[in-house]
Scaffold this motif. Structure first.
Motif, short mmCIF file in Angstrom:
data_model
loop_
_atom_site.label_atom_id
_atom_site.label_comp_id
_atom_site.label_asym_id
_atom_site.label_seq_id
_atom_site.Cartn_x
_atom_site.Cartn_y
_atom_site.Cartn_z
N GLY A 111 -6.28 1.30 2.21
CA GLY A 111 -5.72 1.63 3.52
C GLY A 111 -6.79 1.63 4.60
O GLY A 111 -6.57 1.14 5.71
N LEU A 139 0.81 -1.21 0.00
CA LEU A 139 0.00 0.00 0.00
C LEU A 139 0.85 1.27 0.00
O LEU A 139 0.41 2.30 -0.49
N GLY A 161 -6.08 3.39 -3.56
CA GLY A 161 -5.03 3.14 -2.57
C GLY A 161 -5.43 3.55 -1.17
O GLY A 161 -5.23 2.81 -0.21
#
Length: 118
Positions: free
Chosen positions: A61, A48, A57
């Protein structure tokens, strides 16, 4: 934003590893199961770091933050640590975006100044 978020993810990498060590002592799960799950989560936290500027992304997370909190089902301390890292993730995203906006604004002003002077 990338720097702040990546720093949070690197911290999570270590916390996940230590939580795996604790899980070996406090649960009946097999070591293989613990390390497969912990290893995947650790790998995801590292991957990540490179995916933060790509679409999805930041959302991945957030999924990692939820998984970190959910790991409290196995290691109860992770409820607290997951919440702490969730707050750090929020702060990294929130303030990182503000820093990025300020940098863009300063860069635009710096480009405009030489044109106005000339």
């Amino acid at each position: 934003m990338r720097t702040l978020c990546a720093s949070t993810l690197i911290g999570e990498f270590f916390v996940i590893g230590f939580a795996g060590l604790v899980a070996m002592q406090v649960t009946d799960l097999s070591r293989a199961t613990i390390w497969i799950v912990s290893g995947i989560a650790m790998l995801l936290s590292l991957l990540l770091c490179g995916m933060l500027s790509r679409p999805g992304g930041v959302q991945l997370g957030w999924a990692l933050q939820i998984a970190l909190i959910a790991s409290g089902l196995v290691v109860p301390t992770m409820y607290f640590l997951g919440a702490v890292f969730g707050a750090l993730w929020w702060a990294s995203v929130h303030f990182g975006r503000k820093v990025d906006e300020a940098k863009a604004r300063f860069a635009a002003e710096a480009e405009a100044e030489p044109a106005a002077a000339g």
